[in-house]
Design a protein around this motif. Structure first.
Motif, mmCIF file in Angstrom:
data_model
loop_
_atom_site.group_PDB
_atom_site.id
_atom_site.type_symbol
_atom_site.label_atom_id
_atom_site.label_comp_id
_atom_site.label_asym_id
_atom_site.label_seq_id
_atom_site.Cartn_x
_atom_site.Cartn_y
_atom_site.Cartn_z
ATOM 1 N N LYS A 54 58.492 36.368 76.195
ATOM 2 C CA LYS A 54 58.918 37.301 77.224
ATOM 3 C C LYS A 54 59.475 36.569 78.443
ATOM 4 C CE LYS A 54 55.422 40.587 75.804
ATOM 5 N NZ LYS A 54 54.141 41.158 76.119
ATOM 6 N N GLN A 55 58.762 35.539 78.877
ATOM 7 C CA GLN A 55 59.210 34.816 80.068
ATOM 8 C C GLN A 55 58.844 33.344 79.908
ATOM 9 O OE1 GLN A 55 58.082 36.472 83.795
ATOM 10 N NE2 GLN A 55 58.349 34.569 84.881
ATOM 11 N N PRO A 56 59.817 32.450 80.033
ATOM 12 C CA PRO A 56 59.500 31.024 79.947
ATOM 13 C C PRO A 56 58.727 30.584 81.190
ATOM 14 C CG PRO A 56 61.796 31.323 80.510
ATOM 15 C CD PRO A 56 61.234 32.685 80.227
ATOM 16 N N ALA A 57 58.014 29.494 81.040
ATOM 17 C CA ALA A 57 57.250 28.968 82.169
ATOM 18 C C ALA A 57 58.214 28.467 83.242
ATOM 19 C CB ALA A 57 56.355 27.834 81.702
ATOM 20 N N LEU A 58 57.976 28.878 84.465
ATOM 21 C CA LEU A 58 58.825 28.469 85.571
ATOM 22 C C LEU A 58 58.151 27.345 86.346
ATOM 23 C CD1 LEU A 58 59.946 31.976 86.833
ATOM 24 C CD2 LEU A 58 61.211 30.403 85.380
ATOM 25 N N VAL A 59 58.955 26.396 86.778
ATOM 26 C CA VAL A 59 58.469 25.260 87.547
ATOM 27 C C VAL A 59 59.134 25.323 88.905
ATOM 28 C CG1 VAL A 59 58.372 22.750 87.666
ATOM 29 C CG2 VAL A 59 58.193 23.887 85.465
ATOM 30 N N ALA A 60 58.339 25.171 89.938
ATOM 31 C CA ALA A 60 58.894 25.179 91.288
ATOM 32 C C ALA A 60 59.725 23.917 91.507
ATOM 33 C CB ALA A 60 57.779 25.257 92.317
ATOM 34 N N ASN A 61 60.786 24.055 92.261
ATOM 35 C CA ASN A 61 61.694 22.943 92.516
ATOM 36 C C ASN A 61 60.977 21.795 93.223
ATOM 37 O OD1 ASN A 61 64.064 21.509 92.589
ATOM 38 N ND2 ASN A 61 64.770 22.463 94.475
ATOM 39 N N LYS A 62 60.074 22.101 94.149
ATOM 40 C CA LYS A 62 59.418 21.035 94.900
ATOM 41 C C LYS A 62 58.353 20.315 94.068
ATOM 42 C CE LYS A 62 55.840 23.862 96.997
ATOM 43 N NZ LYS A 62 55.147 24.199 98.200
ATOM 44 N N GLN A 63 57.881 20.926 92.982
ATOM 45 C CA GLN A 63 56.872 20.295 92.135
ATOM 46 C C GLN A 63 57.475 19.451 91.018
ATOM 47 O OE1 GLN A 63 54.544 23.697 90.805
ATOM 48 N NE2 GLN A 63 52.798 22.842 91.913
ATOM 49 N N ALA A 64 58.716 19.659 90.691
ATOM 50 C CA ALA A 64 59.308 19.056 89.497
ATOM 51 C C ALA A 64 59.757 17.620 89.733
ATOM 52 C CB ALA A 64 60.493 19.884 89.028
ATOM 53 N N MET A 65 59.614 16.843 88.682
ATOM 54 C CA MET A 65 60.197 15.498 88.587
ATOM 55 C C MET A 65 60.754 15.398 87.179
ATOM 56 S SD MET A 65 58.432 11.782 88.946
ATOM 57 C CE MET A 65 59.368 10.290 88.702
ATOM 58 N N LEU B 294 47.334 16.333 72.432
ATOM 59 C CA LEU B 294 48.337 17.105 73.144
ATOM 60 C C LEU B 294 47.884 18.556 73.196
ATOM 61 C CD1 LEU B 294 51.732 15.842 71.693
ATOM 62 C CD2 LEU B 294 50.727 15.310 73.892
ATOM 63 N N THR B 295 47.946 19.129 74.356
ATOM 64 C CA THR B 295 47.625 20.540 74.510
ATOM 65 C C THR B 295 48.944 21.285 74.646
ATOM 66 O OG1 THR B 295 45.606 19.928 75.645
ATOM 67 C CG2 THR B 295 46.329 22.207 75.860
ATOM 68 N N MET B 296 49.246 22.073 73.662
ATOM 69 C CA MET B 296 50.504 22.799 73.663
ATOM 70 C C MET B 296 50.270 24.214 74.187
ATOM 71 S SD MET B 296 52.502 20.523 72.548
ATOM 72 C CE MET B 296 53.985 21.377 72.154
ATOM 73 N N PRO B 297 51.173 24.696 75.036
ATOM 74 C CA PRO B 297 51.006 26.056 75.552
ATOM 75 C C PRO B 297 51.322 27.090 74.475
ATOM 76 C CG PRO B 297 53.054 25.120 76.321
ATOM 77 C CD PRO B 297 52.333 24.029 75.588
ATOM 78 N N VAL B 298 50.769 28.249 74.676
ATOM 79 C CA VAL B 298 51.054 29.357 73.767
ATOM 80 C C VAL B 298 52.472 29.822 74.049
ATOM 81 C CG1 VAL B 298 50.362 31.677 73.096
ATOM 82 C CG2 VAL B 298 48.637 30.000 73.749
ATOM 83 N N PRO B 299 53.319 29.919 73.031
ATOM 84 C CA PRO B 299 54.696 30.336 73.298
ATOM 85 C C PRO B 299 54.752 31.784 73.789
ATOM 86 C CG PRO B 299 54.365 29.946 70.941
ATOM 87 C CD PRO B 299 53.089 29.617 71.633
ATOM 88 N N ASP B 300 55.409 31.953 74.911
ATOM 89 C CA ASP B 300 55.567 33.286 75.487
ATOM 90 C C ASP B 300 57.055 33.597 75.489
ATOM 91 O OD1 ASP B 300 55.248 35.677 76.733
ATOM 92 O OD2 ASP B 300 54.790 34.846 78.705
#
Length: 175
Positions: free
Chosen positions: A62-73, A54-60
């Motif tokens: 300041k700003q959470p990771a945003l996902v575009a509505n059209k890309q999300a499932m 598992l590759t875990m992202p570095v916690p940020d």
């Protein structure tokens, strides 16, 4: 090892066919069995545990990771090995985002795998959000992670089930 015991003849009687009692000493055989057992236990290779990378992202913070509505499932793990999924994000506070259509499937051959492959063909790089419900099991989590690997999903995330998703599940149960 083995010994044959001879009965003592009795005086004054005619000799008859003798019955010999036989006693087998099993000690050497037991010793050999334990030596073989020890040898095979020490020379065998035990099964190595398989671990999923598992590759875990570095916690940020300041700003959470945003996902575009059209890309999300979004996939919600439910009870009895059932899955609920919808395309896009559900934000009831934002009136511009429509209420998604919740679909229910399972882990069968025509279940979530087909939905993931269909989404991949529609959207080249989808982001799959996996949300375990309160009645989901550990096996469901392992199965959905296996489906992510089988369908070669590049981006997926395990997230908490929010209040908006709970409301959407409740509204789907009433229908």
């Amino acid at each position: 090892m083995a010994a044959i015991q001879q009965p003592t003849p009795k005086a004054g009687k005619k000799p008859r066919a003798r019955k010999h009692s036989f006693h087998l000493d099993m000690t050497p055989m037991v010793d050999l069995a334990f030596l073989l057992l020890t040898f095979f236990m020490l020379t065998t290779t035990f099964a190595k545990p398989r671990v999923m990378q598992l590759t875990m992202p570095v916690p940020d913070k300041k700003q959470p990771a945003l996902v575009a509505n059209k890309q999300a499932m979004t996939i919600v793990l439910g009870k009895n090995h059932q899955l609920h999924y919808y395309f896009g994000l559900y934000a009831p506070a934002d009136p511009t985002v429509p209420v998604p259509t919740l679909q229910t499937t399972n882990f069968g051959p025509r279940g979530i795998r087909q939905a993931l492959l269909a989404r991949q063909s529609q959207q080249p790089k989808p982001v799959v959000l996996i949300k375990p419900g309160p009645q989901a099991t550990y096996r469901d989590m392992v199965d959905i992670l296996d489906e992510m690997n089988i369908t070669d999903q590049q981006k997926y995330a395990l997230t908490d089930l929010g209040d908006a998703d709970r409301q959407l599940l409740e509204a789907n149960k009433k229908q």
